[in-house]
Enzyme design. Structure first.
Site, PDB file in Angstrom:
ATOM      1  N   ARG A 193      -6.874  -7.741   3.962  1.00 34.01           N
ATOM      2  CA  ARG A 193      -5.875  -8.776   4.259  1.00 34.01           C
ATOM      3  C   ARG A 193      -5.877  -9.128   5.744  1.00 34.01           C
ATOM      4  O   ARG A 193      -6.146  -8.270   6.586  1.00 34.01           O
ATOM      5  CB  ARG A 193      -4.493  -8.367   3.767  1.00 34.01           C
ATOM      6  N   ASP A 311      10.533  -0.310  -2.474  1.00 31.58           N
ATOM      7  CA  ASP A 311       9.288   0.416  -2.749  1.00 31.58           C
ATOM      8  C   ASP A 311       9.508   1.916  -2.924  1.00 31.58           C
ATOM      9  O   ASP A 311       8.713   2.579  -3.594  1.00 31.58           O
ATOM     10  CB  ASP A 311       8.285   0.197  -1.606  1.00 31.58           C
TER      11      ASP A 311
END
Ligand SMILES: Cc1cc2nc3c(=O)[nH]c(=O)nc-3n(C[C@H](O)[C@H](O)[C@H](O)COP(=O)(O)OP(=O)(O)OC[C@H]3O[C@@H](n4cnc5c(N)ncnc54)[C@H](O)[C@@H]3O)c2cc1C
Length: 456
Positions: A193, A311
């Site tokens: 990324r 998360d």
């Protein structure tokens, strides 16, 4: 007034761990708005502009639009991906399909942009509304006693009515909640990324089109997909490439990426992809491991004075495009349940939060798995003809996008809390609402599939 929607004080004290994350901040803003008293602890010594592209679905857009009566949305708009639709291509560049953006079809917009820039806007808004954020505070330990919970941070013992572990995929709070350390497993995938400015791409005829305005394009091949976006009128570029990965994931999960490694995978793809990769400044590239965790049997401690959020509770695959949105929904629901229950019934609020959120969240997580499989396992020799049926398009389920987490939480809380008190989910959940409740770790039933870590 920055936050005209703020409600009168409830007297509920909440410690949230994690301010450099979206989940902790959203929870802090929502708790503050509902009149709870919030302190957020973050290990980073200063605000950092971290990450690259992140997506908030319409279900999160609805939350964002309420903050400051549209103030936060106004601040995000200039840096949000502003395009009319996406083009999906096969790895060689042949067009598979086009998808229009859904605009206001679900009642509120999506927001896609730079994670760090979005986070900075949320962070500043949280402070403006009066949230106390303490940076440079690494939580060493979580503790819980009848009627209260707390943390040890920089040697100091802090306590509150509720501690929220919004401390990400490597959550320490999880150990207190579960009573054991759960270990991640390799998923077999990783994501390269990057985010960089588009000057060099503007000079190349193959990629110049991306720099003329906001665009979004995906390329798909066997077990690999590559998504590229241009934002801020084409001045910034972001791309992510999910690929097979056999490396060990023992400790670190984010490494510097290497352009030559990316080219080994997509070096013979559409020349546009090749150019994008070759013109990427090498120091902007990371290789982000996707690891699996078994779904947690519960997100809350036995005494229901400590809970997980974002998360820490439920890592998402990037292909779900819901990780940050679900973390936000968690914060909204938790704050609303606390408000509805009141200071004397914090454990009941926390149990209701888990009940309201758990299955919806699992359903959203599973989308990440099905999307990835649809994209990676397609028959690429026939995909151009078959795609007329639209099978590769991203699903846009109304149950996910039209959901109003706040309205729903207030609507279902009376019944959910009544069911908990009536022992519907196991008599061990009844407990003492003002003090500690005994609860087995197995009270939330969930299909045993895997959870993916680090997300959308
Ligand atoms: C640095 C970083 C970059 C990311 N970049 C992207 C991206 O580009 N695109 C994308 O889609 N997703 C990205 N993510 C993931 C994404 O932000 C999350 O999937 C999602 O927003 C849910 O976030 P969260 O708040 O639950 O957890 P996180 O974003 O992981 O935040 C957890 C927070 O808890 C803090 N923390 C952890 N342990 C302690 C402790 N002991 N004491 C005090 N504080 C602690 C961490 O410093 C962090 O601020 C990134 C996450 C991080 C941490």
């Amino acid at each position: 007034m920055v936050c005209p929607e703020q409600l009168p004080p409830t007297g509920i004290q909440v410690i949230i761990v994690g301010a450099e994350g979206i989940g902790g901040l959203a929870c802090a803003i929502e708790c503050q708005n509902k009149g709870h008293s919030v302190i957020v602890l973050e290990k980073f010594p200063k605000l950092e502009i971290l990450g690259d592209i992140i997506s908030f679905g319409p279900n999160a857009g609805r939350i964002i639009e309420r903050w400051g009566n549209g103030l936060v949305a106004d601040r995000l708009r200039p840096i949000t991906l502003n395009h009319t639709g996406s083009t999906w291509r096969r790895f060689d560049g042949a067009e598979i399909t086009k998808m229009r953006t859904h605009g206001l079809k679900f009642g509120s917009p999506m927001y896609n942009g730079h994670r760090g820039e979005f986070h900075e806007i949320f962070f500043n808004f949280a402070k403006e509304t009066g949230v106390e954020i303490r940076l440079g505070q690494r939580v060493e330990e979580y503790w819980e006693e009848p009627g209260k919970a707390g943390v040890i941070v920089n040697g100091q013992r802090m306590e509150a009515d509720l501690v929220v572990g919004a401390d990400g995929v490597r959550s320490k709070a999880r150990k207190l909640v579960l009573g054991y350390d759960d270990k991640p497993h390799s998923s077999g995938y990783a994501v390269w990324r990057t985010w960089f400015t588009s000057e060099e791409l503007a000079k190349d005829p193959l990629t110049e089109w991306m720099t003329k305005g906001d665009t979004h394009t995906g390329w798909f091949g066997p077990d690999v997909h590559f998504l590229a976006a241009s934002l801020k009128q084409g001045k910034d570029i972001s791309w992510v490439c999910t690929h097979e990965d056999k490396a060990d994931i023992e400790e670190s999960w984010s490494f510097p990426g290497k352009i030559e490694d990316v080219l080994k995978v997509v070096g013979d793809w559409d020349p546009v992809v090749q150019t994008l990769v070759k013109k990427t400044p090498p120091d902007t590239l990371v290789d982000w491991k996707l690891v699996y965790r078994d779904p947690l049997p519960t997100w809350i401690s036995k005494g229901a004075r400590t809970c997980l959020l974002g998360d820490a509770a439920h890592p998402f695959l990037p292909t779900s495009i819901q990780g940050a949105s679900q973390a936000m929904e968690d914060g909204v629901v938790l704050a609303a349940c606390l408000h509805a229950a009141g200071k004397d019934r914090v454990p009941l609020a926390v149990r209701s939060y888990e009940r309201i959120r758990y299955e919806r969240c699992r359903r959203a997580q599973r989308l990440g798995e099905t999307n990835r499989d649809t994209w990676h396992k397609a028959d690429f020799s026939t995909v151009l003809e078959k795609e007329k049926a639209g099978g590769m398009k991203l699903p846009t389920p109304p149950w996910l996008f039209s959901h109003d987490s706040e309205t729903n939480a207030y609507r279902v809380f009376p019944q959910v809390s009544k069911d908990i008190l009536a022992g519907k989910y196991g008599s061990e959940e009844i407990g003492n609402q003002t003090g500690i409740c005994e609860k087995k770790l197995t009270t939330v039933s969930a299909p045993v599939t895997k959870q993916a870590e680090v997300g959308a």
